[in-house]
Design an enzyme around this catalytic site. Structure first.
Site, short mmCIF file in Angstrom:
data_model
loop_
_atom_site.label_atom_id
_atom_site.label_comp_id
_atom_site.label_asym_id
_atom_site.label_seq_id
_atom_site.Cartn_x
_atom_site.Cartn_y
_atom_site.Cartn_z
CG ASN A 110 74.68 63.28 60.14
OD1 ASN A 110 73.65 62.72 59.67
ND2 ASN A 110 75.06 62.77 61.25
CG HIS A 156 50.08 110.00 64.89
ND1 HIS A 156 50.60 109.32 65.86
CD2 HIS A 156 50.88 111.35 64.72
CE1 HIS A 156 51.45 109.94 66.55
NE2 HIS A 156 51.71 111.10 65.83
CB SER A 277 32.10 90.70 45.03
OG SER A 277 31.01 90.11 45.73
CE LYS A 283 32.96 94.48 47.88
NZ LYS A 283 33.93 94.98 48.84
CG ASN A 285 36.78 92.85 46.38
OD1 ASN A 285 36.31 94.01 46.87
ND2 ASN A 285 35.94 91.91 46.49
CD GLU A 290 41.65 92.48 50.62
OE1 GLU A 290 41.46 91.25 50.62
OE2 GLU A 290 41.07 93.57 50.20
CE1 TYR A 317 70.67 65.95 60.58
CE2 TYR A 317 70.52 63.88 61.42
CZ TYR A 317 70.15 64.81 60.36
OH TYR A 317 68.69 64.52 59.93
CD GLN A 322 63.92 64.18 57.62
OE1 GLN A 322 64.89 63.23 57.22
NE2 GLN A 322 62.64 63.54 57.67
N1 ARG Z 1 66.91 63.58 55.84
C1 ARG Z 1 67.89 63.89 56.63
C2 ARG Z 1 67.93 65.31 57.14
O1 ARG Z 1 66.94 65.85 56.16
C3 ARG Z 1 69.19 63.85 56.08
C4 ARG Z 1 70.33 63.39 57.14
C5 ARG Z 1 70.03 62.09 57.56
N2 ARG Z 1 71.01 61.62 58.85
C6 ARG Z 1 70.75 60.79 59.57
N3 ARG Z 1 71.82 60.28 60.34
N4 ARG Z 1 69.69 60.30 59.61
O2 ARG Z 1 68.10 65.98 57.88
#
Ligand code: ARG
Length: 459
Positions: A110, A156, A277, A283, A285, A290, A317, A322
Site C-alpha cells: 500500500n 461572438h 480523402s 480535399k 483535411n 480535429e 487503502y 488500483q
Molecule cells: N496493485 C495495487 C494497486 O495498484 C497495489 C497495492 C495492493 N495492495 C493490496 N493490499 N492489495 O493499488
C-alpha cells in the site's frame, strides 16, 4: 500465478479472479520507480540496523541487475506475476536467495504503490512541463514575427476590432504559461514521501522516514499514515490540470480548423500535418487539429473517472484505487503526444497575412476607430456611432470596406470627415493606437514579448 500472500489460503485463486485482480499489465509501466523506491528503502533499513550492510549490498546489486535486464530486454515482465511489486520481489529472491526475502521488511504494497505512483507522476510532471516550455518557445517566436500582422479580433465569432497575430497567439501564451504554473503547484504540494506508512498504521520497526524521503528527492515524509496510503488528490489535481491543457489545445485547434477552411483561408496547414480523402481528390483535411480537439474527451473522462472512483472510499487503502493507473497513464501519454503534435503543426503552418488583413478590413473592424475619429473632432460619441453605422451600411451595399469609400461619400454623411480619415481607419493606425498594457499596439506588444522571453529564460 505468483502471489506474495499464499500462506493463509488453502485454494488456488480462480483464474478469472486472478486476471481481474492483477495489475501487472499496466503497473509494469513504473518498474523503474518501484526499483528506485526499494533501493531507498533498503538503504534506510541498513542505516537503522534492521538489515546488515552485506544484506543491503546484495539486495542493491540484485535490484540493479533486475533493472538492467528489464531495460536491455533479457528479463521480460510477464503476467505470471500479480503486479510489478511481486515481479521485482520474486525476481530478487530468485537472484540472491534469502537476503531478497528481507526487502519487504517494514513495508506494505500500500505504501509502496503510493510511492511508485507519486514518483511516476512527479517524473511525468517534469516531462509535461518540458513539452509546455517547447510549445511556449514556439509561440513566442511566432509572436515576435507577427507584431504587425493584422487580423480581425472576434467576439461572438463576429469580426470585432483589429488585432495582430502576435496578440492572438499571445493569449494562448498566457494559457499555456498558467498550465506550467499549475504543474509546478501540483508538484510542490504532492512532494511528501508516503514510504513508511506501511499498510495504513506505520510499522513497529524504527524506520527513518526523513532519510528515505530525502533519498527519493521529497521535501519530507507524509504526516499521516492512513492518508498516505489512500491519498490520490495529486492524481485528481494532475488530471484536472491536464484537462485544462487539453481544453486550451482544443480551443486553439478549433480556431486553426476554422482558419484553415476555404471560407477563412487565414492559414494553410502543412502537407505533413494534413490528410486526404479517399473519395474527394481535392480535399486536404485538418485531421490532426480535429484529433487534438477530440482527444480532449478522453482526458476529461479520466478526470471524471478518478473523481468518481475516490468519492466513496472509506479510509484507508481499498482496491478501487488500483483503477487510478490506466486512466492516468493514458491521459499523460495523450497530453504529451498532443503537445508535441500541436507544436509541430503550428511551426510548419503557413499564415496568409494578406488574407488576414483583408478580412479585418472587410469586416469593418475599424468602425470603432472611425467613430473615435469623429469624437476627436468634437462629435458626441452616440452621434458618431450613428454616422459610422450609416457609412457601414453604405459600404455593405457596395461591397467595399471603409478605406475604399470615396471622401465625398464620407462628407455627405458628415462634413467633419477630412482626407486623414483614411489614415485613421488603416489597420496599422487602428492597431498602433491600442497601446494600453496587454493591447495589440506594437510598442506595448514588444514589451510583453520581452517579459515573456525573460520568463522563459528564468523558468
Ligand atoms: N496493485 C495495487 C494497486 O495498484 C497495489 C497495492 C495492493 N495492495 C493490496 N493490499 N492489495 O493499488
Amino acid at each position: 500465478m505468483a502471489q506474495l500472500w499464499g500462506g493463509r489460503f488453502t485454494k488456488e485463486t480462480d483464474k478469472l479472479v486472478y486476471n481481474f485482480n492483477a495489475s501487472i499489465s499496466f503497473d509494469q509501466k513504473f518498474y523503474k520507480q518501484d526499483i528506485m523506491g526499494s533501493r531507498a528503502h533498503v538503504k534506510m533499513l541498513a542505516k537503522q540496523g534492521i538489515l546488515t550492510e552485506e544484506e543491503r549490498d546484495q539486495i542493491l546489486e540484485g535490484l540493479d541487475g533486475i533493472l538492467k535486464d528489464v531495460e536491455n530486454g533479457t528479463l521480460e515482465i510477464t503476467s505470471e506475476y500479480e503486479d510489478i511489486h511481486s515481479f521485482v520481489e520474486a525476481n530478487l529472491i530468485d537472484r540472491i536467495g534469502d537476503p531478497g526475502k528481507k526487502l519487504h521488511t517494514g513495508r506494505s504494497r500500500n505504501d509502496q504503490v503510493a510511492l511508485d505512483m507519486k514518483l511516476y507522476v512527479r517524473d511525468e510532471i517534469d516531462e509535461i512541463d518540458g513539452e509546455l516550455k517547447e510549445l511556449l518557445t514556439e509561440l513566442l517566436s511566432l509572436m515576435s514575427d507577427n507584431v504587425e500582422t493584422y487580423m480581425p479580433g472576434f467576439t461572438h465569432l463576429q469580426k470585432a476590432q483589429p488585432v495582430t497575430l502576435a496578440h492572438h497567439i499571445g493569449a494562448y501564451f498566457e494559457m499555456f504559461r498558467r498550465d506550467r504554473e499549475r504543474m509546478a503547484d501540483i508538484r510542490k504540494r504532492m512532494n511528501l514521501c508516503p514510504l513508511g506508512a506501511g499498510a495504513l498504521a506505520g510499522t513497529t520497526y524504527p524506520l527513518d522516514r526523513e532519510y528515505t524521503a530525502r533519498l527519493l528527492g521529497f521535501d519530507g515524509p507524509t504526516r499521516n499514515s492512513m492518508d498516505s496510503v489512500s491519498d490520490r488528490d495529486y492524481v485528481i489535481e494532475l488530471l484536472s490540470a491536464l484537462s485544462t491543457i487539453m481544453m486550451h489545445l482544443s480551443r486553439f485547434s478549433e480556431e486553426i480548423i476554422l482558419w484553415n477552411s476555404n471560407e477563412y483561408g487565414f492559414v494553410e496547414i502543412d502537407d505533413a500535418y494534413s490528410t486526404g480523402s479517399s473519395i474527394m481528390p481535392q480535399k486536404k483535411n485538418p485531421d490532426i487539429a480535429e484529433l487534438l480537439r477530440g482527444k480532449t474527451g478522453r482526458v476529461y473522462g479520466a478526470l471524471m473517472s478518478i473523481l468518481t472512483i475516490m468519492k466513496g472510499i472509506p479510509l484507508a487503502y481499498n482496491k478501487d484505487m488500483q483503477e487510478d493507473k490506466e486512466l492516468t497513464f493514458d491521459a499523460i501519454d495523450t497530453v504529451k503526444g498532443c503537445l508535441r503534435l500541436f507544436a509541430g503543426m503550428i511551426s510548419t503552418m503557413e499564415f496568409r497575412k494578406e488574407v488576414m488583413e483583408a478580412s479585418a478590413k472587410k469586416g469593418f473592424t475599424n468602425a470603432t476607430d472611425a467613430a473615435d475619429y469623429l469624437v476627436n473632432h468634437g462629435v458626441p460619441f452616440r452621434d458618431a456611432h450613428g454616422i459610422v453605422g450609416r457609412l457601414v451600411l453604405l459600404c455593405i451595399d457596395r461591397g467595399i470596406s471603409l478605406d475604399e469609400l470615396p471622401l465625398e461619400e464620407y462628407q455627405k454623411i458628415s462634413p467633419v470627415f477630412e482626407e486623414d480619415i483614411y489614415d485613421a481607419v488603416s489597420m496599422k493606425t487602428c492597431v498602433e493606437k491600442r497601446e494600453t498594457y496587454g493591447a495589440p499596439g506594437p510598442d506595448v506588444m514588444k514589451k510583453v514579448i520581452a517579459v515573456n522571453r525573460e520568463y522563459l529564460e528564468k523558468n
